[in-house]
Design a protein around this motif. Structure first.
Motif: not given
Length: 201
Positions: A134-155
């Motif tokens: 996108r816009d000349g940049m490589t974009v990586a969209e990360l979704t947590p696998k770890d249950r503890d991380l998912r409680r805090v971070i969506s993406r």
């Protein structure tokens, strides 16, 4: 702890996935060569509960041996160092406190270091990863696998410079609706670090 979590953490045309996938391979190759990394950052945090944002600035020092220094210099001074399995914090009034790094704190600090260095893109890591250009940049969209991380971070969305394969900025969405953008600048790689860079006094 929540304040420290916020500190540690804190991002058009789309090309075919195969092109972005090749870029991710190059990013992983570059990240594997990083022994030390120093950079400045500008952080903008939007807090859902109050409907406004806060801006801050600081710098980060990372060593591939697992040490990290994350320091705010404005509008307040605050520093966190994770090294040797311990956390050291220095508040704006100069008070220094030390404690063992609990599992969540250590994982969040590792995540920050892995994100800035690009190592979080590894297939066996803690995230499912989608990529695009996108816009000349490589974009990586990360979704947590770890249950503890998912409680805090969506993406977490990472934006990499396609020529240098270095992170330019990241955006993080938290479960509570808060959003953080961290812009990286002045990156210096593999320079010798002072013996006291991971000490707070």
């Amino acid at each position: 702890m929540k304040r420290v979590l916020y500190i540690i953490l804190t991002v058009l045309c789309v090309c075919p996935l195969s092109v972005a996938g090749q870029d991710l391979d190059r990013i992983m190759e570059v990240s594997s060569s990083i022994r030390t990394l120093q950079c400045g950052f500008r952080q903008t945090k939007y807090i859902e509960a109050i409907g406004s944002g806060m801006e801050s600035e600081g710098y980060m020092v990372y060593d591939s041996g697992g040490s990290l220094r994350w320091e705010y210099i404005s509008p307040i001074e605050f520093a966190v160092v994770i090294s040797g399995g311990k956390v050291t914090m220095r508040s704006g009034d100069g008070q220094v406190s030390r404690a063992p790094a609990d599992n969540m704190f250590r994982r969040i600090s590792e995540l920050l270091a892995e994100t800035v260095s690009g190592r979080c893109l590894a297939p066996d890591g803690d995230f499912d990863c989608g990529s695009s250009i996108r816009d000349g940049m490589t974009v990586a969209e990360l979704t947590p696998k770890d249950r503890d991380l998912r409680r805090v971070i969506s993406r977490v969305t990472l934006y990499f410079d396609r020529s240098t394969c270095l992170l330019r900025y990241l955006e993080m969405e938290e479960k509570n609706g808060d959003r953080t953008r961290i812009d990286i600048y002045g990156v210096r790689l593999n320079e010798a670090l002072g013996t006291d860079v991971f000490e707070l006094r």
